[in-house]
Design an enzyme around this catalytic site. Structure first.
Site, PDB file in Angstrom:
ATOM      1  N   CYS A  82       0.992  -1.268   0.150  1.00  0.00           N
ATOM      2  CA  CYS A  82      -0.042  -0.137   0.010  1.00  0.00           C
ATOM      3  C   CYS A  82       0.869   1.291  -0.042  1.00  0.00           C
ATOM      4  CB  CYS A  82      -0.908  -0.090   1.125  1.00  0.00           C
ATOM      5  SG  CYS A  82      -1.959   1.281   1.167  1.00  0.00           S
ATOM      6  N   LEU A  83       0.347   2.199  -0.826  1.00  0.00           N
ATOM      7  CA  LEU A  83       1.288   3.575  -0.802  1.00  0.00           C
ATOM      8  C   LEU A  83       1.162   4.283   0.582  1.00  0.00           C
ATOM      9  CD1 LEU A  83       0.193   4.638  -4.390  1.00  0.00           C
ATOM     10  CD2 LEU A  83       2.664   3.691  -3.779  1.00  0.00           C
TER      11      LEU A  83
END
Length: 162
Positions: free
Chosen positions: A90-91
Site C-alpha cells: 500500500c502506498l
C-alpha cells in the site's frame, strides 16, 4: 495537474468511512486527474481519495492491463466469487507487504467522472486492486486483513497490490 502528497498510516483519515460524492463537477474532475497522476508518480496500481487526505468515495485503478486507467466514483462491490490469496502492499504503508485473502472475481458498480453509472467485472489482480481500494473507502487497510505481514522494502509494489 498536480501530484499530491500520499497520507501515511496512522493518519486518522485512513480510518474514516469516506463520504459519498454527490457533485459531479470540475472539482471532481481535477481530483480524479490529480489522483491518477499521483498514483503513476508513486508507481502504484490504485489510489483512493482518503490516501491523499480527502474523505470522498473516489478511486483510480490501473493494473497495467488492457483496461488502462479506471476511474470510479461511489464504487460498490455487488458480487464476489472464488478466492485468491496473495501479496499486497500500500502506498500509505511504506515497506510493509502482507498476504491477503480476497475474492478472485467481483462485479462492481460505480459512476464515472460525469455521474453516469456503470458496472464492470474484474478478475485476478484487477479484482484484488478494486477490493483493496474500496476497503480504503471504508477505513479498512490491508494490514487489518493480512494473514502475515513482512518487510516489503525490496519488493516491487506493482507486483504486490498497489
Amino acid at each position: 495537474m498536480a501530484i499530491r502528497l500520499i497520507v501515511q498510516n496512522p493518519d486518522p483519515v485512513l480510518r474514516e468511512v469516506a463520504k459519498e460524492v454527490t457533485k459531479f463537477n470540475s472539482n471532481l474532475h481535477k481530483l480524479l486527474t490529480n489522483m491518477a497522476e499521483t498514483m503513476y508518480d508513486a508507481e502504484g496500481v490504485g489510489l483512493a481519495a482518503p490516501q491523499i487526505g480527502i474523505s470522498k468515495r473516489v478511486i483510480v485503478v490501473d493494473v497495467g492491463d488492457d483496461n488502462g486507467l479506471i476511474e470510479m466514483v461511489n464504487p460498490e462491490i455487488l458480487e464476489r466469487e472464488g478466492e485468491q490469496f496473495g501479496p499486497e502492499g500500500c502506498l500509505s504503508i511504506q515497506n510493509v507487504n502482507g498476504d491477503v485473502r480476497r475474492a478472485n472475481k467481483i462485479r462492481v458498480r460505480g459512476q464515472n467522472r460525469d455521474g453516469e453509472t456503470f458496472e464492470l467485472e474484474a478478475e485476478g489482480f484487477l479484482a484484488r486492486a478494486f477490493q483493496h481500494e474500496v476497503d480504503h473507502l471504508n477505513g479498512i487497510l490491508f494490514i487489518d486483513l493480512a494473514e502475515e505481514l513482512y518487510d516489503g522494502s525490496a519488493r516491487d509494489r506493482r507486483e504486490n497490490g498497489e
